[in-house]
Scaffold this motif. Structure first.
Motif, PDB file in Angstrom:
ATOM      1  N   ASP A  40       0.847  -1.189   0.000  1.00  0.00           N
ATOM      2  CA  ASP A  40       0.000   0.000   0.000  1.00  0.00           C
ATOM      3  C   ASP A  40       0.883   1.239   0.000  1.00  0.00           C
ATOM      4  O   ASP A  40       1.183   1.817   1.049  1.00  0.00           O
ATOM      5  CB  ASP A  40      -0.931   0.010   1.212  1.00  0.00           C
ATOM      6  CG  ASP A  40      -2.028  -1.035   1.118  1.00  0.00           C
ATOM      7  OD1 ASP A  40      -2.448  -1.327  -0.009  1.00  0.00           O
ATOM      8  OD2 ASP A  40      -2.452  -1.556   2.172  1.00  0.00           O
ATOM      9  N   GLU A  41       1.338   1.622  -1.185  1.00  0.00           N
ATOM     10  CA  GLU A  41       2.086   2.867  -1.314  1.00  0.00           C
ATOM     11  C   GLU A  41       1.113   4.036  -1.146  1.00  0.00           C
ATOM     12  O   GLU A  41       0.014   4.034  -1.669  1.00  0.00           O
ATOM     13  CB  GLU A  41       2.775   2.944  -2.679  1.00  0.00           C
ATOM     14  CG  GLU A  41       3.826   1.877  -2.903  1.00  0.00           C
ATOM     15  CD  GLU A  41       5.116   2.168  -2.153  1.00  0.00           C
ATOM     16  OE1 GLU A  41       5.194   3.239  -1.509  1.00  0.00           O
ATOM     17  OE2 GLU A  41       6.029   1.326  -2.196  1.00  0.00           O
ATOM     18  N   ASP A  42       1.554   5.041  -0.392  1.00  0.00           N
ATOM     19  CA  ASP A  42       0.668   6.164  -0.106  1.00  0.00           C
ATOM     20  C   ASP A  42       0.324   6.966  -1.351  1.00  0.00           C
ATOM     21  O   ASP A  42      -0.788   7.486  -1.484  1.00  0.00           O
ATOM     22  CB  ASP A  42       1.318   7.087   0.936  1.00  0.00           C
ATOM     23  CG  ASP A  42       1.449   6.394   2.290  1.00  0.00           C
ATOM     24  OD1 ASP A  42       0.632   5.494   2.569  1.00  0.00           O
ATOM     25  OD2 ASP A  42       2.363   6.759   3.059  1.00  0.00           O
ATOM     26  N   ASP A  43       1.249   7.078  -2.267  1.00  0.00           N
ATOM     27  CA  ASP A  43       0.980   7.819  -3.494  1.00  0.00           C
ATOM     28  C   ASP A  43       1.545   7.046  -4.683  1.00  0.00           C
ATOM     29  O   ASP A  43       2.308   6.093  -4.523  1.00  0.00           O
ATOM     30  CB  ASP A  43       1.595   9.225  -3.436  1.00  0.00           C
ATOM     31  CG  ASP A  43       3.096   9.176  -3.200  1.00  0.00           C
ATOM     32  OD1 ASP A  43       3.581   8.125  -2.730  1.00  0.00           O
ATOM     33  OD2 ASP A  43       3.782  10.173  -3.483  1.00  0.00           O
ATOM     34  N   THR A  44       1.144   7.458  -5.857  1.00  0.00           N
ATOM     35  CA  THR A  44       1.585   6.807  -7.095  1.00  0.00           C
ATOM     36  C   THR A  44       2.650   7.659  -7.764  1.00  0.00           C
ATOM     37  O   THR A  44       2.446   8.855  -7.994  1.00  0.00           O
ATOM     38  CB  THR A  44       0.405   6.605  -8.058  1.00  0.00           C
ATOM     39  OG1 THR A  44      -0.580   5.795  -7.413  1.00  0.00           O
ATOM     40  CG2 THR A  44       0.858   5.919  -9.334  1.00  0.00           C
ATOM     41  N   GLY A  83       2.950   2.014  -7.468  1.00  0.00           N
ATOM     42  CA  GLY A  83       1.953   2.254  -6.438  1.00  0.00           C
ATOM     43  C   GLY A  83       0.565   2.263  -7.057  1.00  0.00           C
ATOM     44  O   GLY A  83       0.253   3.113  -7.889  1.00  0.00           O
ATOM     45  N   LYS A  85      -2.441   2.031  -5.226  1.00  0.00           N
ATOM     46  CA  LYS A  85      -3.516   2.315  -4.282  1.00  0.00           C
ATOM     47  C   LYS A  85      -4.460   3.387  -4.811  1.00  0.00           C
ATOM     48  O   LYS A  85      -5.668   3.345  -4.542  1.00  0.00           O
ATOM     49  CB  LYS A  85      -2.915   2.746  -2.944  1.00  0.00           C
ATOM     50  CG  LYS A  85      -3.925   2.821  -1.820  1.00  0.00           C
ATOM     51  CD  LYS A  85      -3.252   3.083  -0.485  1.00  0.00           C
ATOM     52  CE  LYS A  85      -4.256   3.112   0.649  1.00  0.00           C
ATOM     53  NZ  LYS A  85      -3.601   3.368   1.963  1.00  0.00           N
ATOM     54  N   ASN A  86      -3.928   4.343  -5.572  1.00  0.00           N
ATOM     55  CA  ASN A  86      -4.770   5.382  -6.176  1.00  0.00           C
ATOM     56  C   ASN A  86      -5.436   4.812  -7.423  1.00  0.00           C
ATOM     57  O   ASN A  86      -4.872   4.814  -8.517  1.00  0.00           O
ATOM     58  CB  ASN A  86      -3.919   6.611  -6.519  1.00  0.00           C
ATOM     59  CG  ASN A  86      -4.763   7.818  -6.888  1.00  0.00           C
ATOM     60  OD1 ASN A  86      -5.947   7.684  -7.201  1.00  0.00           O
ATOM     61  ND2 ASN A  86      -4.159   8.990  -6.857  1.00  0.00           N
ATOM     62  N   ARG A 164       5.033  -1.430  -5.931  1.00  0.00           N
ATOM     63  CA  ARG A 164       5.831  -0.628  -5.000  1.00  0.00           C
ATOM     64  C   ARG A 164       6.939   0.099  -5.743  1.00  0.00           C
ATOM     65  O   ARG A 164       7.263  -0.220  -6.892  1.00  0.00           O
ATOM     66  CB  ARG A 164       6.418  -1.500  -3.895  1.00  0.00           C
ATOM     67  CG  ARG A 164       7.348  -2.586  -4.357  1.00  0.00           C
ATOM     68  CD  ARG A 164       7.616  -3.594  -3.248  1.00  0.00           C
ATOM     69  NE  ARG A 164       8.628  -4.563  -3.665  1.00  0.00           N
ATOM     70  CZ  ARG A 164       9.913  -4.494  -3.322  1.00  0.00           C
ATOM     71  NH1 ARG A 164      10.336  -3.490  -2.577  1.00  0.00           N
ATOM     72  NH2 ARG A 164      10.773  -5.410  -3.723  1.00  0.00           N
TER      73      ARG A 164
END
Length: 373
Positions: A40-44, A83, A85-86, A164
Motif C-alpha cells: 500500500d504505497e501512499d501515493d503513485t 503504487g 492504491k490510487n 511498490r
C-alpha cells in the motif's frame, strides 16, 4: 509432532496472507476497480521516458492528461506507474487509452497468475517480480517479496504498473539513456522485451541467494545440526513452493508471446523473446533442482540425527555391558547366606576389587579390537 503442527499452521498462514483482500470484490460486478494487494504505497509515482533514435526526454508528469501530448509525437513513450492504491489514475489511463475494464481490474487485483492476453489495439502481460528482502537485519533469514507487474503494450506507448517503488528498471532506463542503437530504433515490442528480460533476470539474483543459503545449510548439517537447522530447511522449502508458483507459469507466458502473430510484435524481435524463454527454462530447472536438494538436505538431517542417537546409544550400551558383570558379582556377594566360603577369607576384598578393575579393562580391549569403540 508439535513442531510439525507449527509448520502446518505457518504454511496455512502464508497461504491466507497471499490471498488477503480478495473478499473485497465478492458480489461486485465484473470490471469493478478496487485495489487488492499486499503493498500500500501512499501515493503513485509516474515516471515517463519518451525517446526516439535521436531524442530522449524524461519529463515530470503530474496528471494522466499530461501523457496525451506524447501521442502526437513520433516516438516511443514508456510510462511506469509505481503504487496502485490510487485507483483513479489507473481508471483515467483506461479511459484515455481505451483499455478494457477487465484488464484494469486485473491490474489492480494483484493476485493474478502470469498470463498474456491479446486485444485489437494493445497487448496485456502480467507476471511476478521476485526480489530478495533486505538481509541487513539478519543474514540468516531468507525472505522473498512478490510484486505483480502488469504491462500494457500499445503502438507507441508501453505502460508498466508496479505495486511498490524500487529501482528494478533503473538498468534498463540507463541503457535507453546511453544507447543510440537497437533499443532506440526499434518499437514498443523491443522495449517490452527489455522489460520482461529485466524482470526475469532478477530471478537469477534470487537463485544466487538461495544457493548461498543451501550451501550454508549443508555446512551446518556436516558440522552440528540442531532443531534450528530443520526449521531453516522447512522455511526454505515453503519459500521455494511460492517461488515455483510465481516462476513456472512464465514459461507458458513467453511461449504464448512467441506464438503470437499480433501486429504489435514484429518477427525481428522474436529472437530476443526466445532468449527470455531460455532464461525462464533455466530458472524453472534451477528451482526444481533446489527443491530436490532441499529434500535431500532434509533426509541428511534425519540421518544425522539418527547417527547422533546411535552414537549415544552405543556409548550407553558399552557402559551397560561393562557394569553388567560387575553388578552380577556384587549381587552374588550381597546375598545374606551365612556359609559363603569367601566371606572369611583375608584377601577376598582386594581380590574382588582386582576383578572389578580387570573385567572392564578386558572388555574395553575387546571392544576396541572389534572396532565397537
Amino acid at each position: 509432532m508439535e513442531y510439525e503442527r507449527k509448520v502446518c499452521l505457518q504454511r496455512e498462514s502464508v497461504m491466507l496472507d497471499s490471498y488477503s483482500g480478495i473478499s473485497k470484490k465478492v458480489g461486485m460486478p465484473p470490471g469493478s476497480l478496487i485495489h487488492v494487494g499486499d503493498f500500500d504505497e501512499d501515493d503513485t509515482r509516474i515516471s515517463v521516458v519518451d525517446y526516439c533514435h535521436g531524442d530522449l526526454e524524461e519529463p515530470v508528469v503530474e496528471t494522466v492528461e499530461d501523457l496525451l501530448k506524447f501521442r502526437e509525437k513520433d516516438s516511443i513513450t514508456w510510462v511506469c506507474l509505481e503504487g496502485l492504491k490510487n485507483v483513479e489514475i489507473t481508471e483515467q489511463i483506461g479511459k484515455l487509452f481505451d483499455i478494457h475494464p477487465l484488464v484494469l481490474e486485473d491490474i489492480l487485483n494483484t493476485h493474478q497468475r502470469p498470463k498474456f492476453e491479446e486485444y485489437d489495439d494493445y497487448l496485456y502481460i502480467v507476471l511476478k517480480g521476485l526480489t530478495v528482502a533486505d538481509e541487513s537485519v539478519d543474514p540468516e533469514d531468507f525472505e522473498v517479496h512478490y510484486e505483480q507487474i502488469s504491462i500494457l503494450v500499445l503502438n507507441d506507448f508501453v505502460f508498466t504498473f508496479k505495486e511498490r517503488k524500487d529501482e528494478l528498471f533503473l538498468p534498463l532506463i540507463q541503457r535507453i539513456r546511453n544507447s543510440s542503437g537497437r533499443i532506440r530504433t526499434l518499437g514498443t515490442d523491443y522495449l517490452t522485451y527489455g522489460i520482461l528480460d529485466t524482470i526475469v533476470d532478477q530471478n537469477f539474483v534470487l537463485l544466487d541467494t538461495m544457493d548461498e543459503r543451501v550451501d550454508a545449510i549443508e555446512e551446518e548439517l556436516l558440522d552440528d545440526p540442531d532443531s534450528g537447522t530443520l526449521a531453516t530447511i522447512q522455511r526454505l522449502k515453503r519459500e521455494l513452493i511460492d517461488i515455483r508458483r510465481a516462476t513456472s507459469p512464465q514459461r507458458e507466458l513467453v511461449a504464448a508471446i512467441l506464438r503470437s502473430d499480433h501486429q504489435l510484435f514484429s518477427e525481428k524481435v522474436d529472437i530476443y523473446f526466445r532468449d527470455v524463454y531460455d532464461h525462464v527454462l533455466r530458472i524453472n530447472e534451477s528451482v526444481d533442482s533446489y527443491r530436490d536438494m532441499l529434500a535431500g538436505l532434509l533426509d541428511i538431517y534425519v540421518s544425522s540425527i539418527s547417527n547422533k542417537m546411535n552414537e549415544v546409544m552405543k556409548i550407553l550400551t558399552v557402559f551397560a555391558s561393562i557394569f553388567i558383570p560387575l553388578t552380577f558379582i556384587a549381587g552374588i556377594y550381597g546375598m545374606n547366606f551365612e556359609y559363603m566360603p569367601e566371606l572369611k577369607w583375608k584377601w577376598a576384598y582386594p581380590t574382588l576389587w582386582l576383578a572389578f578393575v580387570t573385567i572392564p579393562a578386558v572388555l574395553l580391549i575387546y571392544f576396541k579390537k572389534k572396532k565397537w569403540l
